[in-house]
Design a protein around this motif. Structure first.
Motif, PDB file in Angstrom:
ATOM      1  N   ASP A 179       0.967  -1.202  -0.147  1.00  0.00           N
ATOM      2  CA  ASP A 179       0.062   0.075  -0.018  1.00  0.00           C
ATOM      3  C   ASP A 179       0.742   1.033  -0.094  1.00  0.00           C
ATOM      4  N   HIS A 181       0.218   3.866  -1.426  1.00  0.00           N
ATOM      5  CA  HIS A 181      -0.637   5.220  -1.398  1.00  0.00           C
ATOM      6  C   HIS A 181      -1.527   5.220  -0.153  1.00  0.00           C
ATOM      7  N   SER A 182      -1.881   6.550   0.277  1.00  0.00           N
ATOM      8  CA  SER A 182      -2.900   6.450   1.343  1.00  0.00           C
ATOM      9  C   SER A 182      -4.238   6.719   0.605  1.00  0.00           C
ATOM     10  N   THR A 183      -5.288   6.245   1.131  1.00  0.00           N
ATOM     11  CA  THR A 183      -6.727   6.692   0.605  1.00  0.00           C
ATOM     12  C   THR A 183      -7.022   8.122   0.622  1.00  0.00           C
ATOM     13  N   GLU A 184      -6.488   8.697   1.814  1.00  0.00           N
ATOM     14  CA  GLU A 184      -6.672  10.155   1.840  1.00  0.00           C
ATOM     15  C   GLU A 184      -6.032  11.004   1.077  1.00  0.00           C
ATOM     16  N   GLU A 187      -6.100  10.960  -4.295  1.00  0.00           N
ATOM     17  CA  GLU A 187      -6.742  11.702  -5.319  1.00  0.00           C
ATOM     18  C   GLU A 187      -5.910  12.993  -5.602  1.00  0.00           C
ATOM     19  N   GLN A 220      -4.274  -1.944  -3.013  1.00  0.00           N
ATOM     20  CA  GLN A 220      -5.687  -1.766  -3.463  1.00  0.00           C
ATOM     21  C   GLN A 220      -5.631  -0.817  -4.455  1.00  0.00           C
ATOM     22  N   LEU A 222      -6.691   2.678  -6.063  1.00  0.00           N
ATOM     23  CA  LEU A 222      -7.163   4.196  -5.704  1.00  0.00           C
ATOM     24  C   LEU A 222      -7.304   5.100  -6.790  1.00  0.00           C
ATOM     25  N   HIS A 223      -6.688   4.943  -7.896  1.00  0.00           N
ATOM     26  CA  HIS A 223      -6.683   5.830  -8.969  1.00  0.00           C
ATOM     27  C   HIS A 223      -6.077   5.249 -10.373  1.00  0.00           C
ATOM     28  N   ASP A 226      -2.391   5.395 -10.142  1.00  0.00           N
ATOM     29  CA  ASP A 226      -1.538   4.900  -8.979  1.00  0.00           C
ATOM     30  C   ASP A 226      -0.478   4.133  -9.461  1.00  0.00           C
ATOM     31  N   ALA A 291     -14.935   4.751  -4.841  1.00  0.00           N
ATOM     32  CA  ALA A 291     -14.407   4.120  -3.694  1.00  0.00           C
ATOM     33  C   ALA A 291     -14.507   2.654  -3.835  1.00  0.00           C
ATOM     34  N   GLN A 295     -10.924   0.075  -4.460  1.00  0.00           N
ATOM     35  CA  GLN A 295     -10.500  -0.757  -3.161  1.00  0.00           C
ATOM     36  C   GLN A 295     -11.245  -2.120  -3.494  1.00  0.00           C
TER      37      GLN A 295
END
Length: 507
Positions: A179, A181-184, A187, A220, A222-223, A226, A291, A295
């Motif tokens: 992981d 990237h952070s989900t926060e 974007e 997962q 996210l974009h 990513d 989302a 994910q």
């Protein structure tokens, strides 16, 4: 008094566990020759209160990690939903297992988007290695350093846990990126680009031996842009294990080690015991389509699309346009041929006599300068002089000079060059409304799949040039309609955003 009683009880339980392991050591070690067997046997050490619910996807992850251990894979990308035990398998169990089977000199660099997961998984791996269970079975694995984010054994093997942003100046035999990237922040274009740049420029040279050692990325989606998206877009030679929560037959995963997703029914769940249908439906509702699609389905926009939905084009592929169709080809011009940059795209869109629209042909190129000029001129010759040509005129002197040069080059054709207003999404909405109303068809061609893929990823996809070219062509046809006052049949009213081209369109 109670403290002493509890301590004595714990001592007796530990002793009973050691005796049990000693009696059964041969069977346990035999079963632990495979990673999946090791996970089953070691689970209770790390998750004493959580019963192990085995599912085929755990076998799939273990089999691919074993292939890395065996040297059959040295680049592995795993996309699985949250809650699939991916971190426990990849960042904890696998590393302890490799040391247990004699690979005690292995050195690991393990990383995540911040220190939280890094410390958590380092502690778990260290605690597993130091447990009475592990030491009773493999006493030859001795730790001589036991830090919170860094530990080592007496055979020169070590495990270094670092946040992804600090992935410099260290090397290992295994780089595990869990992981990144952070989900926060995924974007955020600035944060996302910084992460993918670090992956390309800072991660690839962290191995001691580029061929013998391995990089494993588990995450997962996210974009579209990513780290997983970059791996796919650049054609990096990663074996890709992709397991969505709900099965999609058109995206069935198969890999070079012989794995094929065993599911067959559209929508079949990945792990119906841990994630039953009612739980999945609640996730969809609470998280939202975008989302959930990234994910849990491992694609950054929903299957049915973003602004455009794939279902709108079901049954809309035709062999040819209606006679008397009025055509416009609009060009969306790119400034560079970098593989990650936008492309130059030309979409030929027509208004048919019955008022519907048809996409007749799409062409794109990832070049610049002379190659783009040659393509535009050649395509004009193929289309013929009845097809209007539309070019964007960018603000500023450079854009004006370029558009004037293109117009001169296309002397003899009907050419217009106009500035575009509004952002790409605003410009696309009128065309999307017509697609939703069932008023847009596609002439059958090899370009259909790529064109629909981009439309249905928009606005979350990496590329937007074919969408922008479609929007531009639609705007020109709309203006032509307004000038000739031809009424168009609309099965569904639409609202034009402020700033859209054309006036008088039904809304």
């Amino acid at each position: 008094m109670m403290k002493a009683i509890r301590a004595e009880r714990a001592r007796r339980e530990a002793e009973a566990e050691r005796q049990r392991i000693a009696k059964d050591a041969e069977r346990i070690r035999s079963r632990c020759q495979t990673l999946s067997g090791f996970v089953r046997e070691a689970w209770h050490i790390l998750e004493p209160e959580q019963k192990l619910v085995w599912n085929w996807h755990l076998d799939a992850i273990c089999d691919h990690l074993e292939a890395v251990t065996q040297g059959r894979i040295n680049r592995l990308l795993i996309n699985v939903p949250p809650g699939s035990s991916k971190s426990l398998l990849v960042s904890v169990m696998w590393q302890a297992w490799e040391w247990s089977i004699g690979k005690r000199t292995m050195r690991y660099l393990t990383t995540a988007f911040n220190d939280g997961p890094v410390k958590r998984d380092t502690r778990k791996c260290r605690d597993l290695l130091m447990s009475d269970w592990f030491q009773s079975l493999w006493p030859e694995v001795k730790l001589n350093r036991t830090g919170e984010t860094s530990f080592s054994n007496t055979s020169t093997g070590n495990r270094e846990g670092i946040s992804f942003g600090s992935l410099t100046s260290q090397r290992g035999n295994r780089l595990v990126i869990d992981d990144p990237h952070s989900t926060e922040t995924a974007e955020s274009p600035v944060e996302r680009v910084a992460t993918t740049r670090k992956f390309r420029e800072g991660a690839q040279n962290r191995l001691n031996d580029q061929e013998a050692d391995a990089i494993v990325v588990v995450m997962q989606r996210l974009h579209d842009e990513d780290v997983s998206g970059v791996i796919k877009k650049l054609g990096m030679e990663y074996v890709h294990l992709m397991l969505p929560m709900e099965f999609e037959p058109e995206r069935r995963c198969s890999t070079s080690i012989g794995f094929i997703d065993p599911r067959s029914e559209d929508g079949e769940l990945l792990d119906p015991v841990r994630f039953p249908r009612e739980v999945v439906e609640k996730l969809k509702r609470d998280m939202g389509a975008y989302a959930y699609a990234g994910q849990y389905q491992q694609r950054p926009t929903p299957r049915e699309g973003g602004l455009f939905k794939r279902e709108w084009f079901s049954g809309k592929i035709v062999n040819q346009a209606q006679p008397g169709t009025v055509w416009v080809r609009h060009w969306d011009l790119a400034a560079t041929k970098k593989v990650t940059a936008a492309r130059t795209a030309g979409v030929k869109l027509g208004r048919q006599p019955d008022g519907t629209f048809v996409v007749g042909h799409v062409v794109k190129i990832q070049e610049e300068g002379l190659a783009v000029r040659t393509l535009i001129q050649t395509q004009a010759e193929v289309d013929g002089q009845d097809v209007r040509i539309s070019l964007p005129k960018d603000p500023g002197q450079a854009g004006k000079v370029q558009s004037q040069d293109m117009v001169k080059m296309l002397a003899g054709y009907k050419v217009t060059a106009e500035s575009e207003t509004g952002d790409k999404t605003v410009r696309a909405e009128p065309f999307a409304s017509q697609c939703e109303a069932g008023n847009v068809f596609l002439v059958q061609g090899a370009w259909n799949d790529d064109y629909l893929d981009e439309l249905c990823m928009f606005p979350g996809g990496a590329f937007k040039d074919q969408v922008d070219a479609s929007s531009g062509a639609f705007g020109k046809l709309l203006n032509a309609k307004a000038q000739t006052k031809v009424e168009l049949p609309i099965r569904k009213p639409i609202d034009l955003p402020r700033g859209s081209q054309g006036q008088g369109w039904m809304g």
